[in-house]
Each structure stands twice: as structure tokens, then as C-alpha cells.
Design a protein around this motif. Sequence first.
Motif: not given
Length: 174
Positions: A11-13, A94-95, A121-122
Motif C-alpha cells: 500500500i502506497q501510504e 486524497s482526490e 484515488d490519491k
Amino acid sequence: MKENNNEILKIQEISLLLSTINNSLKKVSNKNNDLIIDLQTNNINPSKVLSNINITVGTRGRDIRDSSLGLNNLIYLSLLMMQLEDDTVPKVLSENKMDVIKELEDEECEVLDDCFEKSGDKYILKSDIQKEKYNELYKFFDINRDREASFTLLAIEEPEAHLHPRYKEQFIKK
């Protein structure tokens, strides 16, 4: 099951957090290549995977519970320093937040598009931003942020009592 659990670590985060932790640790450890933090998952029920992520240290993946108190203190201090870093420019948006921020951006100013890349979506802050672009981005967020300006002071009593002698000088310089 282990393969599915390892997907969480992608996960990117989480990847961004791990990268930020390692960069902070490099600053206080004089770029010691053996001090690399990594995360591992266990072969467990996927609903409990986040509570069972292990931190490993070094290129050999030594469990953090097997490392010295001095090294653990160094990791803790690097995490504290990371938390105290200037967060004027967010690393992930966030988007919805990006849409709100873009409304504040001057039509002639394209700094948000130049400095962030969309991923799902980020929006993720690019890592190879030129200094003048970053300064422009910093100024934009400094003017348009939705919180009051502040500063933080960190004081550590007797850091020499908590660190290996090799790391004391390096930590104090940072």
C-alpha cells in the motif's frame, strides 16, 4: 495467506512511511547501510494482519526485539524527528482534498500538477521535484493551509545516556 498479507505492505501510504522512516534513520545514523527498517507480515488471518506487522532491522532482517537498546533508542529518536518534520507540504492527498486545493490555485500556477502524480484515488508527492518547484509548492501550501502556523522544540536530556557512542555525534549534528 502470507502472500495476501504481504500485499498490505505494498500500500502506497505504508511504502511511503517506510521510506520516510529509513530516510530519517539515515540522517541520525550517519548513513549506516545496515540500519534499514523493513516490515514483514506473519502467516495469519487477514483480518488481523495490521496488528501483526513486525519491524525488522538491517540487511539481514533481524527482528527489532533482538536489537540493542541503543539501536532501538536511535530508531525511536529518528521516528520522533520524522514526526517533528515540517509538514507544510503533504506527501499524500486524497482526490477530494486535491480538488479543493486546486480551486485555490491560480490559473497560471501549475505547481500542483508538476509536483503530484495521481495513483489510484490519491495524489502522491513526487520524489524528484526541483528545488525551485518545491519552494513554489511550499509557498502555496504555506499560504493556503487550513491550520495555524506553529513550531516545535525537542529537548532530550542526556542523549549520551541513551545512544551508542558512535551515533551520539551524528545525532547531535542533525
